[in-house]
Enzyme design. Structure first.
Site, PDB file in Angstrom:
ATOM      1  N   GLY A 250       0.834  -1.187   0.000  1.00 30.40           N
ATOM      2  CA  GLY A 250       0.000   0.000   0.000  1.00 30.40           C
ATOM      3  C   GLY A 250       0.869   1.236   0.000  1.00 30.40           C
ATOM      4  O   GLY A 250       2.099   1.158   0.096  1.00 30.40           O
TER       5      GLY A 250
ATOM      6  N   ILE B 162       2.365   5.027   1.232  1.00 27.64           N
ATOM      7  CA  ILE B 162       2.966   5.512   2.479  1.00 27.64           C
ATOM      8  C   ILE B 162       1.837   5.876   3.457  1.00 27.64           C
ATOM      9  O   ILE B 162       0.931   6.630   3.116  1.00 27.64           O
ATOM     10  CB  ILE B 162       3.835   6.752   2.200  1.00 27.64           C
ATOM     11  CG1 ILE B 162       4.939   6.418   1.193  1.00 27.64           C
ATOM     12  CG2 ILE B 162       4.444   7.292   3.493  1.00 27.64           C
ATOM     13  CD1 ILE B 162       5.637   7.644   0.624  1.00 27.64           C
ATOM     14  N   GLY B 163       1.874   5.292   4.647  1.00 37.94           N
ATOM     15  CA  GLY B 163       0.855   5.606   5.649  1.00 37.94           C
ATOM     16  C   GLY B 163      -0.427   4.797   5.545  1.00 37.94           C
ATOM     17  O   GLY B 163      -1.403   5.106   6.229  1.00 37.94           O
TER      18      GLY B 163
ATOM     19  N   GLY C 292      -0.896   1.691   6.496  1.00 35.88           N
ATOM     20  CA  GLY C 292      -1.085   0.773   7.626  1.00 35.88           C
ATOM     21  C   GLY C 292      -0.540  -0.620   7.383  1.00 35.88           C
ATOM     22  O   GLY C 292      -0.961  -1.578   8.039  1.00 35.88           O
TER      23      GLY C 292
ATOM     24  N   THR D 259       1.299  -2.268  10.558  1.00 32.80           N
ATOM     25  CA  THR D 259       0.341  -2.597  11.627  1.00 32.80           C
ATOM     26  C   THR D 259      -0.369  -3.908  11.327  1.00 32.80           C
ATOM     27  O   THR D 259      -0.437  -4.808  12.182  1.00 32.80           O
ATOM     28  CB  THR D 259      -0.693  -1.466  11.785  1.00 32.80           C
ATOM     29  OG1 THR D 259      -0.024  -0.269  12.184  1.00 32.80           O
ATOM     30  CG2 THR D 259      -1.743  -1.834  12.825  1.00 32.80           C
TER      31      THR D 259
ATOM     32  N   TYR E 170      13.920  13.509   0.883  1.00 32.46           N
ATOM     33  CA  TYR E 170      12.764  14.385   1.038  1.00 32.46           C
ATOM     34  C   TYR E 170      13.169  15.866   0.989  1.00 32.46           C
ATOM     35  O   TYR E 170      12.353  16.714   0.636  1.00 32.46           O
ATOM     36  CB  TYR E 170      12.025  14.069   2.338  1.00 32.46           C
ATOM     37  CG  TYR E 170      11.180  12.819   2.246  1.00 32.46           C
ATOM     38  CD1 TYR E 170      10.157  12.716   1.299  1.00 32.46           C
ATOM     39  CD2 TYR E 170      11.401  11.730   3.079  1.00 32.46           C
ATOM     40  CE1 TYR E 170       9.389  11.572   1.203  1.00 32.46           C
ATOM     41  CE2 TYR E 170      10.628  10.579   2.986  1.00 32.46           C
ATOM     42  CZ  TYR E 170       9.625  10.508   2.049  1.00 32.46           C
ATOM     43  OH  TYR E 170       8.866   9.369   1.940  1.00 32.46           O
TER      44      TYR E 170
ATOM     45  N   ASP F 259       5.833  -6.912   4.850  1.00 33.61           N
ATOM     46  CA  ASP F 259       5.083  -5.669   4.672  1.00 33.61           C
ATOM     47  C   ASP F 259       5.569  -4.884   3.451  1.00 33.61           C
ATOM     48  O   ASP F 259       5.407  -3.676   3.373  1.00 33.61           O
ATOM     49  CB  ASP F 259       5.133  -4.802   5.941  1.00 33.61           C
ATOM     50  CG  ASP F 259       6.494  -4.178   6.200  1.00 33.61           C
ATOM     51  OD1 ASP F 259       7.493  -4.629   5.594  1.00 33.61           O
ATOM     52  OD2 ASP F 259       6.572  -3.232   7.018  1.00 33.61           O
TER      53      ASP F 259
END
Length: 211
Positions: A10, A12-13, A15, A18, A46, A85
């Site tokens: 998925g 960035i951010g 999940g 988790t 960045y 992940d």
């Protein structure tokens, strides 16, 4: 449980980590998490993407390869399920967004050589969330170098993942995580567990979490 090797992916951010942690605990599975914090080029990227994109992506590819190569060579007879992940192809997807064309072509040649040496997951779980939700999650976890990621960058990553999944006939479970709470809503996590007990054909399958 129908699968021995599952990857959570998925934006960035979204999940990923988790859910991967929860599934690994539930199934007593071997867990492989991306060591993004070890990449010394990430904060620099960045700040100055043009200068640091290529070393950033090379470092990520080397680290991911080492982790997944070790996974193949060190089979654990007591843990038949493996959960990661990240998908190794993530290297190529982020490189497509971050690198200019000439650097991307070189990167792709290296990627193609390495990919042949790795085992691919039996099922990909792709967590999809709108960019507004991703930004809230990014702000909540508070990594300083992530706090100024533009919406346009997250849109580009999202589109690249979507295009890849549609173009390749990968067995993928696409989960709308717009309102997901796998930690504190047992029904959401149970929906994932129930889904992992089913057989799927190659291609995309969609899963909606209960309200």
């Amino acid at each position: 449980m129908k699968y021995n090797f599952i990857t959570i992916e998925g934006n960035i951010g979204a999940g990923k980590t988790t859910l991967a942690n929860l599934l690994a605990k539930h199934f007593d599975a071997r867990l492989v998490l991306e060591q993004f914090a070890d990449n010394p080029f990430l904060p620099k990227f960045y700040e100055n993407p043009g200068q640091y994109a290529f070393p950033l992506e090379l470092f990520f590819m080397a680290e991911r390869f080492k982790q997944l190569k070790d996974l193949v060579s060190q089979k654990d007879m007591f843990q038949s399920v493996t959960i990661t992940d990240y998908l190794f192809t993530k290297c190529l997807l982020f490189a497509r967004v971050n690198l200019p064309e000439d650097e991307y072509r070189l990167y792709q040649r290296l990627f193609d050589i390495i990919l042949q040496q790795l085992v691919q997951p039996e099922l990909l779980i792709y967590l999809h969330a709108p960019v507004s939700k991703l930004q809230k999650n990014i702000a909540k976890r508070g990594r300083p170098y992530e706090q100024n990621i533009p919406d346009d960058y997250l849109f580009s990553i999202q589109e690249t993942y979507t295009h890849y999944i549609r173009q390749h006939n990968i067995k993928t479970l696409i989960v709308d995580v717009s309102n997901a709470d796998f930690l504190y809503n047992p029904a959401h996590f149970q929906t994932i567990l129930d889904a992992l007990g089913r057989d799927y054909t190659d291609g995309q399958h969609y899963l909606t979490l209960p309200g």
